[in-house]
Design an enzyme around this catalytic site. Structure first.
Site, short mmCIF file in Angstrom:
data_model
loop_
_atom_site.label_atom_id
_atom_site.label_comp_id
_atom_site.label_asym_id
_atom_site.label_seq_id
_atom_site.Cartn_x
_atom_site.Cartn_y
_atom_site.Cartn_z
N GLY A 50 3.08 -1.25 1.03
CA GLY A 50 2.22 -1.02 -0.13
C GLY A 50 2.35 0.39 -0.68
N GLY A 56 -0.63 4.60 -0.49
CA GLY A 56 0.77 4.46 -0.08
C GLY A 56 1.70 5.32 -0.90
N TYR A 213 -13.45 -8.62 4.74
CA TYR A 213 -12.69 -7.36 4.68
C TYR A 213 -13.00 -6.51 5.90
CZ TYR A 213 -10.99 -2.79 3.25
OH TYR A 213 -10.32 -1.58 3.23
#
Length: 332
Positions: A50, A56, A213
């Site tokens: 990512g 990232g 999550y």
């Protein structure tokens, strides 16, 4: 009425000024840790999942500046190539008269929502790369509506945990042969609100996007600690971190009413970290000599932090590991 209006305007102005001062004088003025020797990572190959945006991308930019050879593993190749072009131009401008000091950037397609893609990516990388010094499991999906990966896993658990679990497993041999090497896992403080329910890991009985999550981020920590135990004596270290609250596109699934967006933008600008600020702990764990040999720890703001007991439960970590192996097809 005029007095009330003036008072409201003064209050709004005062609040805005306070936010500005908070942004530049308060915690946002913290010192960045990513100003190391430009040659610190020279000769080292780093894989970042990512890496085309947010944390990232910021991590890739700094490790490139430090001389690393960076492989961007990204789902959308076109967006990754665009980001890579921008990074190369930024790096060339920053390098000035010494362009050779900067690292190299490679783009490869990797969809963590597809075990087939993960396997194909690793097969290609193992054929082409003689070594891998750092693996940064950075990619993630945040509070999306209920959906499933290509292999039928709940999306957040599938991408944030299972995709990276298989990726790491397939690259362990190369990491061991490249030792001393490092694995860096990006988690979140929101792990505190998660729980590992082995009776419904795929959220088919019930689904709460926030809870799922948090569960995937708790899984990241349990995975890191169990992997560190299994890697003892190999000279491969693995550590996990939380980046803090960062202004990235990770929250693209969060709906903010149109009228509230200007206020949200102001608050996020004042209180949230920039991607570069948020990436500092990833950069630190990937490159700093200070953490050479350190493994199985949890970091925030480039310092070790304590974990809740549920994130240190060895029996849960081992059971999650065993079940994850079956889910991704390592064990039948």
């Amino acid at each position: 009425m005029a007095v009330a209006t003036a008072a409201a305007l003064l209050a709004a102005l005062g609040g805005a000024l306070w936010l500005v001062s908070r942004r530049f004088v308060g915690s946002r003025a913290q010192r960045l840790h990513g100003h190391g020797d430009p040659g610190l990572m020279h000769g080292k190959t780093v894989l970042i999942t990512g890496a085309n945006s947010g944390l990232g991308r910021a991590t890739a930019a700094e490790l490139l500046r430090l001389g690393a050879r960076v492989i961007m593993g990204c789902r959308d190749r076109a967006r990754a190539e665009e980001a890579a072009g921008q990074l190369r131009r930024e790096l060339a401008q920053a390098a000035g008269p010494a362009p050779d000091a900067a690292g190299e950037l490679i783009v490869k397609e990797l969809d963590l929502a597809s075990l087939r893609s993960v396997r194909a990516f690793c097969q290609e990388l193992l054929q082409e790369e003689p070594r891998l010094d750092v693996l940064i499991n950075n990619a993630g999906i945040f509070q999306c509506p209920y959906m499933k990966t290509e292999d039928g896993f709940e999306m957040q658990f599938g991408v944030n945990h299972l995709g990276h679990f298989l990726l790491t497993h397939l690259l362990l041999g190369l990491l061991k042969s490249s030792a001393p090497s490092r694995i860096v896992v990006v988690s979140s403080k929101l792990y505190k609100y998660g729980d590992i329910n082995f009776e419904d890991l795929n959220s088919e009985q019930s689904y709460n996007k926030s809870f799922c999550y948090s569960r995937s981020k708790l899984a990241n920590i349990l995975f890191t600690r169990e992997l560190a135990r299994r890697l003892e004596g190999t000279n491969v270290t693995v550590n996990v971190l939380h980046p803090g609250i960062v202004r990235t596109n990770l929250g693209r699934h969060i709906h903010i009413p149109l009228l509230a967006r200007p206020l949200f933008s102001l608050v996020s600008w004042a209180f949230f970290k920039s991607p570069l600020e948020g990436a500092q702990t990833s950069i630190y764990l990937a490159s700093s000599p200070e953490v050479e040999g350190v493994s199985g720890r949890y970091f925030g703001d480039c310092k070790e932090e304590e974990l809740l007991p549920k994130a240190m439960d060895e029996s849960v970590a081992r059971k999650l590991w065993d079940i994850s192996e079956v889910m991704v097809g390592i064990l039948k």
